[in-house]
Design an enzyme around this catalytic site. Sequence first.
Site, mmCIF file in Angstrom:
data_model
loop_
_atom_site.group_PDB
_atom_site.id
_atom_site.type_symbol
_atom_site.label_atom_id
_atom_site.label_comp_id
_atom_site.label_asym_id
_atom_site.label_seq_id
_atom_site.Cartn_x
_atom_site.Cartn_y
_atom_site.Cartn_z
ATOM 1 N N ASP A 1 -52.298 -26.748 46.863
ATOM 2 C CA ASP A 1 -52.043 -28.137 46.488
ATOM 3 C C ASP A 1 -51.649 -28.882 47.760
ATOM 4 O O ASP A 1 -50.510 -28.808 48.213
ATOM 5 C CB ASP A 1 -50.937 -28.193 45.427
ATOM 6 C CG ASP A 1 -50.567 -29.628 45.067
ATOM 7 O OD1 ASP A 1 -51.063 -30.565 45.735
ATOM 8 O OD2 ASP A 1 -49.777 -29.808 44.126
ATOM 9 N N TYR B 1 -44.073 -28.904 42.872
ATOM 10 C CA TYR B 1 -44.514 -29.929 41.931
ATOM 11 C C TYR B 1 -46.016 -30.109 42.087
ATOM 12 O O TYR B 1 -46.513 -30.252 43.209
ATOM 13 C CB TYR B 1 -43.792 -31.248 42.227
ATOM 14 C CG TYR B 1 -44.166 -32.385 41.297
ATOM 15 C CD1 TYR B 1 -43.803 -32.354 39.949
ATOM 16 C CD2 TYR B 1 -44.881 -33.495 41.764
ATOM 17 C CE1 TYR B 1 -44.144 -33.403 39.095
ATOM 18 C CE2 TYR B 1 -45.212 -34.545 40.909
ATOM 19 C CZ TYR B 1 -44.842 -34.493 39.574
ATOM 20 O OH TYR B 1 -45.175 -35.533 38.730
ATOM 21 N N LYS C 1 -52.376 -38.789 47.452
ATOM 22 C CA LYS C 1 -51.567 -39.522 48.444
ATOM 23 C C LYS C 1 -52.416 -40.086 49.599
ATOM 24 O O LYS C 1 -53.125 -41.054 49.402
ATOM 25 C CB LYS C 1 -50.394 -38.657 48.882
ATOM 26 C CG LYS C 1 -49.527 -38.316 47.640
ATOM 27 C CD LYS C 1 -48.155 -37.779 47.897
ATOM 28 C CE LYS C 1 -47.338 -37.830 46.607
ATOM 29 N NZ LYS C 1 -47.051 -36.558 45.977
HETATM 30 C C1 PLP Z 1 -47.274 -36.151 44.467
HETATM 31 C C2 PLP Z 1 -47.746 -34.779 44.222
HETATM 32 C C3 PLP Z 1 -48.568 -34.459 43.128
HETATM 33 C C4 PLP Z 1 -48.893 -35.459 42.053
HETATM 34 O O1 PLP Z 1 -49.663 -36.513 42.518
HETATM 35 P P1 PLP Z 1 -49.679 -37.882 41.663
HETATM 36 O O2 PLP Z 1 -50.656 -38.729 42.406
HETATM 37 O O3 PLP Z 1 -48.281 -38.398 41.670
HETATM 38 O O4 PLP Z 1 -50.141 -37.545 40.301
HETATM 39 C C5 PLP Z 1 -49.075 -33.188 43.048
HETATM 40 N N1 PLP Z 1 -48.790 -32.253 43.967
HETATM 41 C C6 PLP Z 1 -47.991 -32.520 45.022
HETATM 42 C C7 PLP Z 1 -47.724 -31.462 46.034
HETATM 43 C C8 PLP Z 1 -47.431 -33.774 45.169
HETATM 44 O O5 PLP Z 1 -46.596 -34.005 46.187
#
Ligand code: PLP
Length: 427
Positions: free
Chosen positions: A242, A147, A270
């Site tokens: 990511d 994601y 985060k």
């Molecule tokens: C949570 C998450 C996102 C998205 O971040 P948001 O602040 O919710 O837009 C993208 N990549 C990873 C790996 C994530 O865990």
Amino acid sequence: MMKLNREKSKQLFARAQQHIPGGVNSPVRAFTSVGGIPVFIKKAKGAYLFDEDGNRYIDYINSWGPMILGHAYQPVVDAIRSKVEDSTSFGAPTELEIQMAELIKKMVPNVDLVRMVNSGTEACMSAVRLARGYTGRNKIIKFEGCYHGHADAFLVKAGSGMATLGIQSVPGVQSYVAQDTLTAAFNNIEEVKKLIAAHPKEIAAIIIEPVAGNMGCIAPAKGFLKALRDLCTEHGIVLIFDEVMTGFRLAKGGTQELFGIEADLVTYGKIIGGGMPVGAFGGKKEIMQHISPLGNVYQAGTLSGNPIAMIAGYTLLKELDSNPSIYKALKEKCKTLSEGIGHILEKKKIPHVINRLGSMMSVHFGNHPVVDFESAKACDNLLFNKFFHHLLENGVYLPPSAFETWFISSTISEEDIQHTLAAVEKF
Ligand SMILES: *Cc1c(COP(=O)(O)O)cnc(C)c1O
């Protein structure tokens, strides 16, 4: 079996549904797949969430990661308080943004320039735009079950809420956008090689969660990330790590430090915001200099680098930077918890797989190793739903989906772990 009174949550959920789609502002919160009524939270401190009915829960979500040092961490609370009187936004540069960038560069390898944004989604979306602008190519490769936020290009075989809700393709994402997102199975380098061979000089970027956390927790197979690195170098593809989830969590310098592999671009979210809405992307100057106003790849944000968000994130990162023993302690706690749960499930003869890395872990119910999206999906996720509700009733708050990672915070005590294990014992 309902022991806890959650009458107020029930009433609030009914009211919320009249005004907010599904009663929530982000899908996984709705408990759609686990069933039942979402818990409405009033406040949290340290390791504990308190709901509107006054129930206490040991928190293994920690706002999906940011609360690595626990809720309402005093230095962060104090820092926000000290800044808020000076206005909450200027839309003009501040010294704090420089301090933030300097601190990120100190903690994280391989970042010459870093741009602050407001979410992980924005960070990933902008990094991919930059990779496309830099290479002049259109296609990207992502991995099934990973994601990267909810930008159009990522909503193809995505993890997290999409996996939880079983959504295959998203109405509203144009087919020509989805066509440019190629997917491979996580941990499968042969599939990546085939995609590159089938689309010579067309692939701008490979984006990956170096440790997947949105289909449960799945570590990269030995040599997988290195092989991706080598492929990207060979074919002029931008490698994007990511690290929205793993950054500042698995090590100060995230997975780049942990595995000793350098990405071309890295995205954060985060933890970097200390619980405020923040994201960032950065990397080598050669690529980053294409971002506006240095270059023509446009990217902007009214509230980017917001002073309250910056002071929250800066204060949290500073704590992590100055106290590296935190990571060792977190890892120990996660080990105790996961081994304890494993031991109990073993005794009960419940087939299970517990994946764990650092302070991230997940429990799947099945007999086969969970190494990618297919193997995660093939587990008994209905049993997980029962497990989730059983623990919730016993004051333990897990992510409401088998496709999510549990996050350990440093405020989780030995007693909290024992309480959790006692609850598992009663399952
Ligand atoms: C949570 C998450 C996102 C998205 O971040 P948001 O602040 O919710 O837009 C993208 N990549 C990873 C790996 C994530 O865990």
